[in-house]
Structure formats: C-alpha cells, structure tokens
Write a protein that holds these residues in place. Sequence first.
Motif, PDB file in Angstrom:
ATOM      1  N   MET A   8       0.822  -1.203   0.000  1.00  0.00           N
ATOM      2  CA  MET A   8       0.000   0.000   0.000  1.00  0.00           C
ATOM      3  C   MET A   8       0.858   1.256   0.000  1.00  0.00           C
ATOM      4  O   MET A   8       1.920   1.300   0.624  1.00  0.00           O
ATOM      5  N   GLN A   9       0.366   2.248  -0.706  1.00  0.00           N
ATOM      6  CA  GLN A   9       0.926   3.598  -0.668  1.00  0.00           C
ATOM      7  C   GLN A   9      -0.239   4.582  -0.732  1.00  0.00           C
ATOM      8  O   GLN A   9      -1.132   4.432  -1.576  1.00  0.00           O
ATOM      9  N   GLN A  10      -0.246   5.557   0.156  1.00  0.00           N
ATOM     10  CA  GLN A  10      -1.228   6.640   0.148  1.00  0.00           C
ATOM     11  C   GLN A  10      -2.667   6.139   0.000  1.00  0.00           C
ATOM     12  O   GLN A  10      -3.457   6.672  -0.783  1.00  0.00           O
ATOM     13  N   GLY A  11      -2.991   5.113   0.769  1.00  0.00           N
ATOM     14  CA  GLY A  11      -4.364   4.630   0.816  1.00  0.00           C
ATOM     15  C   GLY A  11      -4.797   3.776  -0.351  1.00  0.00           C
ATOM     16  O   GLY A  11      -5.985   3.465  -0.478  1.00  0.00           O
ATOM     17  N   LYS A  12      -3.851   3.368  -1.186  1.00  0.00           N
ATOM     18  CA  LYS A  12      -4.182   2.537  -2.342  1.00  0.00           C
ATOM     19  C   LYS A  12      -3.272   1.316  -2.374  1.00  0.00           C
ATOM     20  O   LYS A  12      -2.136   1.356  -1.903  1.00  0.00           O
ATOM     21  N   ILE A  13      -3.778   0.219  -2.948  1.00  0.00           N
ATOM     22  CA  ILE A  13      -2.948  -0.953  -3.184  1.00  0.00           C
ATOM     23  C   ILE A  13      -2.196  -0.732  -4.501  1.00  0.00           C
ATOM     24  O   ILE A  13      -2.815  -0.540  -5.547  1.00  0.00           O
ATOM     25  N   VAL A  14      -0.863  -0.741  -4.411  1.00  0.00           N
ATOM     26  CA  VAL A  14      -0.043  -0.431  -5.589  1.00  0.00           C
ATOM     27  C   VAL A  14       0.638  -1.656  -6.171  1.00  0.00           C
ATOM     28  O   VAL A  14       1.183  -1.597  -7.279  1.00  0.00           O
ATOM     29  N   ALA A  15       0.641  -2.767  -5.434  1.00  0.00           N
ATOM     30  CA  ALA A  15       1.250  -3.990  -5.951  1.00  0.00           C
ATOM     31  C   ALA A  15       0.690  -5.175  -5.183  1.00  0.00           C
ATOM     32  O   ALA A  15       0.357  -5.066  -4.004  1.00  0.00           O
ATOM     33  N   ARG A  16       0.583  -6.290  -5.864  1.00  0.00           N
ATOM     34  CA  ARG A  16       0.187  -7.546  -5.223  1.00  0.00           C
ATOM     35  C   ARG A  16       0.787  -8.692  -6.022  1.00  0.00           C
ATOM     36  O   ARG A  16       0.900  -8.630  -7.251  1.00  0.00           O
ATOM     37  N   ASP A  17       1.216  -9.738  -5.309  1.00  0.00           N
ATOM     38  CA  ASP A  17       1.865 -10.860  -5.985  1.00  0.00           C
ATOM     39  C   ASP A  17       2.081 -11.972  -4.978  1.00  0.00           C
ATOM     40  O   ASP A  17       1.805 -11.817  -3.782  1.00  0.00           O
ATOM     41  N   SER A  18       2.612 -13.075  -5.459  1.00  0.00           N
ATOM     42  CA  SER A  18       3.066 -14.149  -4.593  1.00  0.00           C
ATOM     43  C   SER A  18       4.379 -13.739  -3.935  1.00  0.00           C
ATOM     44  O   SER A  18       5.212 -13.068  -4.559  1.00  0.00           O
ATOM     45  N   VAL A  19       4.587 -14.129  -2.678  1.00  0.00           N
ATOM     46  CA  VAL A  19       5.858 -13.799  -2.032  1.00  0.00           C
ATOM     47  C   VAL A  19       7.019 -14.526  -2.712  1.00  0.00           C
ATOM     48  O   VAL A  19       8.166 -14.077  -2.638  1.00  0.00           O
ATOM     49  N   ALA A  20       6.721 -15.636  -3.384  1.00  0.00           N
ATOM     50  CA  ALA A  20       7.775 -16.382  -4.074  1.00  0.00           C
ATOM     51  C   ALA A  20       8.271 -15.637  -5.311  1.00  0.00           C
ATOM     52  O   ALA A  20       9.372 -15.899  -5.802  1.00  0.00           O
ATOM     53  N   ALA A  21       7.461 -14.704  -5.807  1.00  0.00           N
ATOM     54  CA  ALA A  21       7.805 -14.006  -7.053  1.00  0.00           C
ATOM     55  C   ALA A  21       8.628 -12.747  -6.827  1.00  0.00           C
ATOM     56  O   ALA A  21       9.218 -12.211  -7.778  1.00  0.00           O
ATOM     57  N   VAL A  22       8.664 -12.254  -5.578  1.00  0.00           N
ATOM     58  CA  VAL A  22       9.323 -10.976  -5.290  1.00  0.00           C
ATOM     59  C   VAL A  22      10.205 -11.156  -4.061  1.00  0.00           C
ATOM     60  O   VAL A  22       9.752 -11.683  -3.034  1.00  0.00           O
ATOM     61  N   SER A  23      11.435 -10.704  -4.135  1.00  0.00           N
ATOM     62  CA  SER A  23      12.348 -10.832  -3.001  1.00  0.00           C
ATOM     63  C   SER A  23      12.016  -9.791  -1.933  1.00  0.00           C
ATOM     64  O   SER A  23      11.363  -8.774  -2.198  1.00  0.00           O
ATOM     65  N   VAL A  24      12.503 -10.043  -0.726  1.00  0.00           N
ATOM     66  CA  VAL A  24      12.321  -9.090   0.370  1.00  0.00           C
ATOM     67  C   VAL A  24      12.926  -7.739   0.008  1.00  0.00           C
ATOM     68  O   VAL A  24      12.351  -6.679   0.275  1.00  0.00           O
ATOM     69  N   GLU A  25      14.097  -7.766  -0.621  1.00  0.00           N
ATOM     70  CA  GLU A  25      14.785  -6.522  -0.999  1.00  0.00           C
ATOM     71  C   GLU A  25      13.966  -5.737  -2.015  1.00  0.00           C
ATOM     72  O   GLU A  25      13.848  -4.503  -1.924  1.00  0.00           O
ATOM     73  N   GLU A  26      13.392  -6.446  -2.991  1.00  0.00           N
ATOM     74  CA  GLU A  26      12.602  -5.767  -4.019  1.00  0.00           C
ATOM     75  C   GLU A  26      11.350  -5.120  -3.442  1.00  0.00           C
ATOM     76  O   GLU A  26      11.015  -3.984  -3.775  1.00  0.00           O
ATOM     77  N   VAL A  27      10.666  -5.837  -2.571  1.00  0.00           N
ATOM     78  CA  VAL A  27       9.424  -5.294  -2.039  1.00  0.00           C
ATOM     79  C   VAL A  27       9.699  -4.180  -1.031  1.00  0.00           C
ATOM     80  O   VAL A  27       8.946  -3.212  -0.944  1.00  0.00           O
ATOM     81  N   ALA A  28      10.817  -4.283  -0.291  1.00  0.00           N
ATOM     82  CA  ALA A  28      11.172  -3.203   0.629  1.00  0.00           C
ATOM     83  C   ALA A  28      11.469  -1.915  -0.135  1.00  0.00           C
ATOM     84  O   ALA A  28      11.098  -0.810   0.304  1.00  0.00           O
ATOM     85  N   HIS A  29      12.104  -2.052  -1.275  1.00  0.00           N
ATOM     86  CA  HIS A  29      12.360  -0.869  -2.112  1.00  0.00           C
ATOM     87  C   HIS A  29      11.059  -0.315  -2.679  1.00  0.00           C
ATOM     88  O   HIS A  29      10.870   0.911  -2.755  1.00  0.00           O
ATOM     89  N   LEU A  30      10.143  -1.214  -3.039  1.00  0.00           N
ATOM     90  CA  LEU A  30       8.866  -0.792  -3.619  1.00  0.00           C
ATOM     91  C   LEU A  30       8.081   0.077  -2.662  1.00  0.00           C
ATOM     92  O   LEU A  30       7.545   1.138  -3.049  1.00  0.00           O
ATOM     93  N   VAL A  31       8.016  -0.332  -1.396  1.00  0.00           N
ATOM     94  CA  VAL A  31       7.206   0.431  -0.433  1.00  0.00           C
ATOM     95  C   VAL A  31       8.047   1.346   0.428  1.00  0.00           C
ATOM     96  O   VAL A  31       7.537   2.066   1.287  1.00  0.00           O
ATOM     97  N   ARG A  32       9.371   1.315   0.218  1.00  0.00           N
ATOM     98  CA  ARG A  32      10.332   2.198   0.902  1.00  0.00           C
ATOM     99  C   ARG A  32      10.227   2.081   2.425  1.00  0.00           C
ATOM    100  O   ARG A  32      10.183   3.067   3.140  1.00  0.00           O
ATOM    101  N   ILE A  33      10.134   0.828   2.907  1.00  0.00           N
ATOM    102  CA  ILE A  33      10.123   0.605   4.361  1.00  0.00           C
ATOM    103  C   ILE A  33      11.556   0.775   4.892  1.00  0.00           C
ATOM    104  O   ILE A  33      12.478   0.210   4.351  1.00  0.00           O
TER     105      ILE A  33
END
Length: 236
Positions: free
Chosen positions: A211-236
């Motif tokens: 989620m970003q700014q009250g919207k869902i911006v990405a969804r997928d299987s956890v097997a398809a996206v690495s922790v590093e990639e998703v952390a960059h996506l949501v900037r945690i």
Amino acid sequence: MSDILLSLKNISTAYGQSQVLWDIDLEIRHGEAMALIGRNGVGKTTLLRAIMGVQPALTGSIDFDNEDVTNLKSHLRARAGVGLVPQGRHIFPHLTVMENLETGLSARGGRGEDKVPDYIFDLFPKLGEVRKRNGGFLSGGEQQQLAIGRALAGAPKLLLLDEPTEGIQPNVVQQIEDALRSIRTELGVSILIVEQYIDFVWRFADSFCAMQQGKIVARDSVAAVSVEEVAHLVRI
C-alpha cells in the motif's frame, strides 16, 4: 463453494473530511496467508478496521464467506468468523489469562463448543503455565500471545493481525511465527497480517499486497518478489 473467503470491491473510507482508503479491491482465499505491507500512515490499520466493521465504508462492498457484510456491525462480523488482533494487543490487564481467553468465546455465536480450546495452549504453552496470572503482569511477548489466543477462542475463519511482532523479543517472534504457520496449515484459518518486519512474513505468507497513500499499488506471490525488491517498492 467459492474459493474466496473475503472479497473487497471498491472500498473507500475516511475520518471526517480526510479520506484514507481509495477504491480498495482485495481477495483472500480460504487457507491463504497474505501480508499487507507499506510505510506507517498509508492506511493498513484502517483497512483492517474496515474489514472488521469498526471503520465504516464510504463506497464499495465487503463479502465474507459468501455473505454481504458491508453494513454488518463489528460484533456480528466476529460471530461470522472474523477475528482481530489489534496493534498494542489491548488485553484486559485486571483479568486472568484464562478470563481474557474466555472473553473471546462470545465471538463464536454458536459455532463450536463454548469453551477455550486446548489447541491455544498447544500453540502457546506459556499461556497454560500462567493461566491464573492477571494479564497486566505478563511480558509484552506473553500479552501478544494472549491477544492471538483470545482471537482464536472465537473460532475465526479469518484472522487479522496488526503488527504482531512490534516490541517483541526475538525468541517470542519465532514462537509467534511457528504458531501462525500452524494456525494456517493445521487449523485452516486464513490470515491477513500487517507487518513492518518483512522477513518475518515472507517466511510463511503466500502472497502480499503493498500500500501507498491509501491505495494498493502492488500484489503478488511472495515467491515471485524478493524481500529486498518489495522493501524498495514500499520504501520501508
């Protein structure tokens, strides 16, 4: 029977004049564990509150287990099988562990026996050891286990968890991870979990929504996206 347990379509909500969620579409299958991730303040907790019925929807619909629950009160959603473990735990400090667990039974609404199930103590053996102790005297990790156990006492079909590892020591985090895996695989309970600790949820979740700014911006299987990639996506 549909494979979809929870379906949100075009859900928006606001606090007063401030809109928080925008056109949320979300589906969770029976037995699925989904991680809901994003920075603080993007609407994750509000989304859980909307699913639970604590925060009313301005637009859209919510179906749970093939029933429209959009306008159903929160206690009736609990009786239908939605369980919530809120951020901060909110256990009753002046009640014993057993009394806290018994408060969760009201959510059963005739589903199953009206007694605290033994599997809660199998998942969290420490609760069995301290069942006569007041909740206020438990450690933070023990209180978190108690909050999860209380939700499970209501026999949920869907368990909503808001930051369950927050402020918890690492050994208890591992116990909670093991318990959630068992809750999903052995009890067949679907899970939607809000969590900042991405490595934690990536070890047992099937899928994620970012989620970003009250919207869902990405969804997928956890097997398809690495922790590093998703952390960059949501900037945690």
